[in-house]
Design an enzyme around this catalytic site. Structure first.
Site, PDB file in Angstrom:
ATOM      1  N   LYS A  57     -75.836 -60.834  35.794  1.00 20.08           N
ATOM      2  CA  LYS A  57     -76.608 -61.590  36.787  1.00 20.08           C
ATOM      3  C   LYS A  57     -78.085 -61.499  36.427  1.00 20.08           C
ATOM      4  CE  LYS A  57     -77.647 -62.116  41.697  1.00 20.08           C
ATOM      5  NZ  LYS A  57     -77.324 -61.694  43.084  1.00 20.08           N
ATOM      6  N   ASP A 194     -73.005 -64.132  50.065  1.00 21.62           N
ATOM      7  CA  ASP A 194     -74.177 -63.268  49.885  1.00 21.62           C
ATOM      8  C   ASP A 194     -74.334 -62.274  51.024  1.00 21.62           C
ATOM      9  OD1 ASP A 194     -76.041 -62.717  47.865  1.00 21.62           O
ATOM     10  OD2 ASP A 194     -77.681 -63.583  49.008  1.00 21.62           O
TER      11      ASP A 194
END
Length: 284
Positions: A57, A194
């Site tokens: 990421k 998220d």
């Protein structure tokens, strides 16, 4: 992802790993890798994979949850260069995996597309032209819409300042428009929330929000079939077919008629199976 890649800077709100850096946790309990330039990015990506990460990421755009005093970047302000991003992609692809990017604005998204990043996470400031490019390149889009509503509603009691709340409100309002643009352009839409910590039970709200644009079945497919394709596990997950793992749930109603069934999973998810084993059974 175990250690997301971010940049150094005197006012950066992110601290973490690096060649000579200490290793304090950030508020999410994650150790970011601090790296600048393609060589450092390449080394950081290799260290991250060596710790067991499934993918890399990168923070390719400004953060939302940072105070005004500490924040040198805002959503829509691009970070890593194409060359830096490509270094991470090269390392990931050599290891048989991919790069996912925290990103909001068109410039940062286009940098990611040019570098070969596989999935765009958030993307709230997406524009029509960039959505078309995403569709052409087969890039996945992972909107995370629930978290903005949640943090705007409860952020102050959770300790967020006015600066962070203003950014959350801005990107939250534009998130649904970004989903509409991506859907119209034919982008492959996956699904995330998220949401971390004690609010994880609310992740099911994401399907109802996405269904406003994708329809109920579209939201379900984004969360199952498309997610499995993005994660490179569609040979065993994502659909109910002979030879797959039989990971599935049973809900108390028809989600095609009432997609909000997923909002209270503790109540409405009656059966959970993982690899043919029953993990929860409230049916019989």
């Amino acid at each position: 992802s175990i250690t997301p890649l971010s940049q150094s800077g005197a006012n950066s709100p992110v601290r973490g790993f690096g060649p000579d850096a200490p290793q304090p946790r950030n508020p999410l309990g994650i150790y970011p890798e601090i790296c600048d330039g393609p060589d450092q990015v390449r080394a950081a990506a290799r260290r991250t994979l060596g710790r067991g990460a499934d993918q890399i990421k990168v923070f390719a755009d400004g953060e939302v949850l940072a105070s005004q005093a500490a924040d040198r970047a805002v959503p829509g302000q691009w970070k890593f260069s194409v060359e830096e991003l490509r270094a991470a992609v090269d390392v990931a692809e050599a290891a048989g995996t991919y790069v996912m990017a925290h990103v909001y604005g068109p410039r940062a998204i286009r940098n990611c597309l040019e570098a070969g990043v596989r999935s765009i996470e958030h993307g709230n400031l997406l524009d029509e032209e960039t959505a078309r490019l995403m569709a052409e390149r087969g890039t996945y889009f992972v909107p995370t819409l629930t978290v903005y509503d949640l943090l705007v509603a409860h952020g102050r009691e959770w300790g967020l300042d006015d600066h962070s709340l203003a950014k959350l409100d801005m990107v939250g309002r534009l998130g649904r428009r970004a989903l509409e643009l991506a859907h119209r352009a034919g982008v492959k839409i996956a699904s995330g929330s998220d949401i971390v910590g004690p609010a994880q039970a609310l992740k099911g709200r994401e399907l109802a929000i996405k269904a406003e644009v994708l329809g109920a079945m579209g939201a379900i497919l984004a969360t199952t079939k498309t997610n499995a394709e993005l994660l490179n596990v569609s040979d065993r997950l994502g659909t109910v077919e002979p030879g797959k793992w039989a990971d599935l749930i049973v809900v108390g109603g028809n989600p095609l008629e009432d997609i909000t069934l997923f909002e209270d999973g503790r109540k409405n998810v009656l059966l959970v199976m993982q690899e043919r084993r029953s993990m929860k059974d409230a049916v019989g």
